[in-house]
Write an enzyme that holds these catalytic residues in place. Structure first.
Site, PDB file in Angstrom:
ATOM      1  N   ASP A 187      59.859  13.541  34.358  1.00  0.00           N
ATOM      2  CA  ASP A 187      59.471  13.301  36.370  1.00  0.00           C
ATOM      3  C   ASP A 187      57.817  12.310  35.951  1.00  0.00           C
ATOM      4  O   ASP A 187      57.912  11.365  35.116  1.00  0.00           O
ATOM      5  CB  ASP A 187      58.027  14.469  36.381  1.00  0.00           C
ATOM      6  CG  ASP A 187      57.417  14.360  37.245  1.00  0.00           C
ATOM      7  OD1 ASP A 187      57.154  13.370  38.145  1.00  0.00           O
ATOM      8  OD2 ASP A 187      56.734  15.508  37.875  1.00  0.00           O
TER       9      ASP A 187
ATOM     10  N   TYR B 147      52.276  18.362  34.381  1.00  0.00           N
ATOM     11  CA  TYR B 147      51.386  18.971  35.686  1.00  0.00           C
ATOM     12  C   TYR B 147      50.983  20.227  35.497  1.00  0.00           C
ATOM     13  O   TYR B 147      52.470  21.025  35.192  1.00  0.00           O
ATOM     14  CB  TYR B 147      52.800  18.202  37.501  1.00  0.00           C
ATOM     15  CG  TYR B 147      52.412  18.270  38.166  1.00  0.00           C
ATOM     16  CD1 TYR B 147      51.537  18.206  39.221  1.00  0.00           C
ATOM     17  CD2 TYR B 147      53.496  19.538  39.047  1.00  0.00           C
ATOM     18  CE1 TYR B 147      50.994  19.134  40.791  1.00  0.00           C
ATOM     19  CE2 TYR B 147      53.004  20.258  40.495  1.00  0.00           C
ATOM     20  CZ  TYR B 147      51.983  20.001  41.213  1.00  0.00           C
ATOM     21  OH  TYR B 147      51.999  20.341  42.347  1.00  0.00           O
TER      22      TYR B 147
ATOM     23  N   LYS C 285      55.031  12.232  47.070  1.00  0.00           N
ATOM     24  CA  LYS C 285      53.879  11.178  46.874  1.00  0.00           C
ATOM     25  C   LYS C 285      54.474   9.578  47.155  1.00  0.00           C
ATOM     26  O   LYS C 285      54.392   9.579  48.415  1.00  0.00           O
ATOM     27  CB  LYS C 285      54.026  11.307  45.427  1.00  0.00           C
ATOM     28  CG  LYS C 285      53.835  12.087  44.781  1.00  0.00           C
ATOM     29  CD  LYS C 285      52.580  13.377  45.750  1.00  0.00           C
ATOM     30  CE  LYS C 285      52.466  14.341  44.577  1.00  0.00           C
ATOM     31  NZ  LYS C 285      54.045  15.853  44.916  1.00  0.00           N
TER      32      LYS C 285
ATOM     33  N   ARG D 252      73.635  23.463  54.769  1.00  0.00           N
ATOM     34  CA  ARG D 252      73.049  23.779  53.500  1.00  0.00           C
ATOM     35  C   ARG D 252      73.838  23.256  52.022  1.00  0.00           C
ATOM     36  O   ARG D 252      73.290  22.849  51.002  1.00  0.00           O
ATOM     37  CB  ARG D 252      73.401  25.252  53.479  1.00  0.00           C
ATOM     38  CG  ARG D 252      72.778  26.239  52.136  1.00  0.00           C
ATOM     39  CD  ARG D 252      72.234  27.148  51.910  1.00  0.00           C
ATOM     40  NE  ARG D 252      73.424  28.301  52.643  1.00  0.00           N
ATOM     41  CZ  ARG D 252      74.572  28.596  52.472  1.00  0.00           C
ATOM     42  NH1 ARG D 252      74.886  28.135  51.096  1.00  0.00           N
ATOM     43  NH2 ARG D 252      75.332  29.482  52.707  1.00  0.00           N
TER      44      ARG D 252
END
Length: 403
Positions: free
Chosen positions: A187, A113, A212, A61
């Site tokens: 972004d 977005y 993406k 983690r």
């Protein structure tokens, strides 16, 4: 290998980009068996020679070898100092919003977005975080919208789905000149560091939906934050291992593998999308085309100044209503109807019903997301096959010729 001085102009491609993709973060001498391909480390725990003595990794983690390889590669691509990868792009955005306390203000571009809009409107609002959506194409409006409690500014280098290009350098300069302490985040998922490096243009943080273009194969959900700000990185790192929004080792391996062909894929995406956009722009049943590679794009000057190429996202308005646009998508044979983008296969979406369905009718209309707006993510197929598929679908849709 990461020569930060190798590029001096914002619109010149990094000549070492492909080399960085293949080699950055890869050192076979670090693995037990000198593997040329970095191994997937599935262990969640790591042995220490003495209590409290951490040499390398402690708990997955908090860090993992294959995750570190991926982060080193991202650092090299963006001429950065630090990178963190997350379980999703939205997890990365959430981490940035979590930097804010109740009463803090966030300024966001109006055509952001849909998922980012939903996060702010549905969750950040209830946490007491204040925010405004404004038109970032007008820097005077940005300055007027900055408050004394503004802590974070968020925008996209290329908007979805209208392909509006913002002057990243100008926006960053205006905000930092107004208040140097404001964090400017962008972004850059649609563009990738192959076509633009926003840190070189003055932003503080870059966010990527690695799902993406960066991964490019529609099989992994991941996100990333990249920065040169150590204080910011330290805060984000603590937030990350505390909240646990980390990716799996396998996912890191897959994105790392996908990155090896990013530069090759982006060139082909650009070639195909340019051909498709040109075809659509001359079509008698298409009202308007949005593509950053078209000479007719209204922000052409910014594109030529700050980008080294164009992506594979094309949107267009068909001459008709919701019935026509729906029929068009249903008639496609090579394009999959889905909400994602940036991968090797071609995809089609109807933003009003899919990616931006959470917006009200009024909000969609005001931002130009009408019922006849179609978004295409152009893949790596032969471009003429894609054009032929679009032609038969347009004819089947019942769209009329424009006057």
């Amino acid at each position: 290998m990461c020569d930060n001085g190798s590029v001096t102009k914002n619109n010149v491609k990094d000549p070492n980009f492909g080399t960085k993709l293949v080699h950055a973060g890869h050192n076979p001498a670090e693995w037990t068996y000198n593997d040329v391909v970095p191994p997937i480390t599935m262990s969640t725990i790591f042995n220490s020679r003495s209590p409290g003595v951490i040499e390398g990794f402690e708990y997955t983690r908090c860090g993992n070898p294959i995750r570190s390889v991926l982060e080193k590669c991202l650092i090299a691509l963006d001429h950065a100092e630090y990178a963190l990868v997350y379980s999703s792009g939205m997890a990365a955005i959430s981490s940035m919003v979590n930097l804010l306390a109740p009463g803090d203000h966030m300024l966001c571009s109006s055509d952001v977005y849909g998922g980012t809009y939903r996060l702010l409107n549905k969750m950040a609002k209830h946490a007491g975080i204040l925010f405004d959506f404004v038109d970032f194409s007008d820097t005077a409006t940005i300055v007027k919208s900055i408050r004394s409690n503004t802590k974070l500014v968020w925008f996209e280098s290329l908007s979805n789905p209208l392909m509006i290009v913002l002057d990243v350098q100008k926006v960053s300069e205006v905000i930092h000149r107004t208040r140097a302490d404001i964090i400017v985040a962008v972004d850059n998922s649609f563009v990738t560091p192959y076509f633009q490096r926003p840190l070189d243009l003055g932003v503080d943080v870059i966010m990527y939906s690695l799902s993406k273009y960066m991964n490019g194969h529609s099989d992994i959900i991941m996100g990333a934050l990249v920065t040169n700000n150590k204080d910011l990185y330290d805060k984000l790192y603590v937030f990350q291992y505390t909240s646990g929004n980390v990716p799996s080792s396998f996912d890191c391996y897959m994105v790392n593998r996908g990155l090896k062909t990013l530069h090759v894929r982006m060139e082909q995406h650009m070639k195909n999308a340019t051909a498709v956009a040109g075809y659509l722009e001359s079509h008698p049943k298409v009202l308007r085309v949005n593509y950053m590679g078209l000479p007719s794009h209204r922000q052409r000057e910014i594109i030529e100044k700050q980008f080294t190429g164009h992506n594979g996202i094309v949107s267009f308005y068909i001459n008709g209503g919701i019935e026509v646009s729906t029929k068009l998508l249903e008639s496609l044979k090579l394009f999959c109807i889905t909400c994602s983008l940036g991968c090797y296969e071609s995809l089609a979406a109807l933003p009003c019903k899919m990616t931006h369905a959470s917006l009200t009718d009024e909000e969609r209309q005001s931002t130009g997301i009408h019922d006849n707006l179609i978004r295409l993510s152009i893949g790596l197929e032969y471009y003429q096959d894609l054009i032929d598929d679009l032609e038969q679908a347009i004819q089947a849709s019942g769209a009329k010729d424009k006057c």
